[in-house]
Design a protein around this motif. Structure first.
Motif, short mmCIF file in Angstrom:
data_model
loop_
_atom_site.label_atom_id
_atom_site.label_comp_id
_atom_site.label_asym_id
_atom_site.label_seq_id
_atom_site.Cartn_x
_atom_site.Cartn_y
_atom_site.Cartn_z
N ALA A 1 0.82 -1.21 0.00
CA ALA A 1 0.00 0.00 0.00
C ALA A 1 0.85 1.26 0.00
N SER A 2 2.05 1.20 0.54
CA SER A 2 2.91 2.39 0.61
C SER A 2 3.64 2.65 -0.71
N ASP A 3 3.45 1.78 -1.69
CA ASP A 3 4.18 1.89 -2.95
C ASP A 3 3.24 1.93 -4.16
N VAL A 4 2.10 2.61 -4.03
CA VAL A 4 1.13 2.70 -5.12
C VAL A 4 1.40 3.98 -5.91
N HIS A 5 1.69 3.83 -7.20
CA HIS A 5 2.01 4.98 -8.06
C HIS A 5 1.10 4.97 -9.27
N ALA A 6 0.54 6.12 -9.59
CA ALA A 6 -0.26 6.26 -10.81
C ALA A 6 0.64 6.24 -12.03
N LEU A 7 0.18 5.59 -13.08
CA LEU A 7 0.88 5.63 -14.35
C LEU A 7 0.32 6.82 -15.13
N ALA A 8 1.18 7.76 -15.46
CA ALA A 8 0.75 8.97 -16.15
C ALA A 8 1.93 9.54 -16.93
N GLY A 9 1.63 10.29 -17.94
CA GLY A 9 2.69 10.96 -18.68
C GLY A 9 3.29 10.12 -19.79
N GLU A 10 4.17 10.75 -20.54
CA GLU A 10 4.78 10.13 -21.71
C GLU A 10 5.63 8.90 -21.37
N ALA A 11 6.34 8.94 -20.26
CA ALA A 11 7.22 7.82 -19.91
C ALA A 11 6.43 6.53 -19.68
N ASP A 12 5.19 6.65 -19.22
CA ASP A 12 4.36 5.47 -18.94
C ASP A 12 3.47 5.07 -20.11
N ARG A 13 3.51 5.81 -21.20
CA ARG A 13 2.62 5.56 -22.34
C ARG A 13 2.73 4.12 -22.87
N PRO A 14 3.92 3.56 -23.08
CA PRO A 14 3.99 2.16 -23.56
C PRO A 14 3.38 1.16 -22.57
N THR A 15 3.57 1.42 -21.28
CA THR A 15 3.00 0.53 -20.26
C THR A 15 1.48 0.60 -20.30
N CYS A 16 0.93 1.81 -20.43
CA CYS A 16 -0.52 1.97 -20.49
C CYS A 16 -1.09 1.29 -21.73
N ALA A 17 -0.41 1.42 -22.85
CA ALA A 17 -0.87 0.75 -24.08
C ALA A 17 -0.86 -0.77 -23.90
N ALA A 18 0.17 -1.30 -23.27
CA ALA A 18 0.24 -2.74 -23.02
C ALA A 18 -0.87 -3.18 -22.07
N LEU A 19 -1.17 -2.38 -21.06
CA LEU A 19 -2.26 -2.71 -20.14
C LEU A 19 -3.61 -2.69 -20.84
N ARG A 20 -3.81 -1.74 -21.74
CA ARG A 20 -5.07 -1.70 -22.49
C ARG A 20 -5.24 -2.98 -23.32
N ARG A 21 -4.16 -3.43 -23.95
CA ARG A 21 -4.24 -4.68 -24.72
C ARG A 21 -4.51 -5.86 -23.78
N ALA A 22 -3.88 -5.86 -22.61
CA ALA A 22 -4.08 -6.95 -21.64
C ALA A 22 -5.52 -6.97 -21.14
N ILE A 23 -6.11 -5.81 -20.90
CA ILE A 23 -7.50 -5.74 -20.46
C ILE A 23 -8.41 -6.34 -21.52
#
Length: 141
Positions: A61-83
């Motif tokens: 719980a102490s290590d929860v970070h939002a994915l946001a911004g350009e640096a996280d864009r590839p991760t967010c795209a991969a998560l969308r495909r995984a969903i």
């Protein structure tokens, strides 16, 4: 006429229910309530056994970070495909956010439906994915 029907079908498939999960670029805006749900899930004592049974890796719980911004864009795209691959079938109205804790990704999903309709079986969930974007678990939240 066949070309016209093919074009209509292609457009319908692109705008279909999972278009929001796969088609959006970038990361969704972080949602304070969604982050609280993830933090609570990782910290509430009465959920300890559930967390133990689920493979949550090094999440805390102490290590929860939002994915946001350009640096996280590839991760967010991969998560969308995984969903989309997990069978969730997001719609354009679903509220989604992406968070990382340890070696897991947490995706709180809240269905948004017209207020004049009641749909049984639809509720908010938190989906968990591993570092290779493989589906780990889904929890009602």
């Amino acid at each position: 006429m066949d070309a016209f029907l093919t074009a209509i079908l292609a457009l319908a498939l692109r705008l279909g229910p999972t278009a929001s999960a796969e088609g959006q670029a970038g990361c969704p805006a972080p949602e304070p309530q969604a982050q609280s749900r993830v933090t609570n899930f990782l910290s509430l004592p009465h959920l300890a056994e559930l967390r133990k049974v689920a493979d949550l890796g090094s999440s805390s719980a102490s290590d929860v970070h939002a994915l946001a911004g350009e640096a996280d864009r590839p991760t967010c795209a991969a998560l969308r495909r995984a969903i989309a691959s997990s069978g969730r079938g997001l719609t354009a109205g679903d509220q989604v956010a992406f968070y990382r804790s340890g070696d897991r990704y947490f995706v709180p999903i809240t269905p948004r439906r017209p207020t004049d309709r009641i749909r049984l079986g639809e509720h908010s969930v938190i989906e968990v994915y591993d570092r290779e974007y493989r589906f780990v678990a889904r929890f009602s939240a």
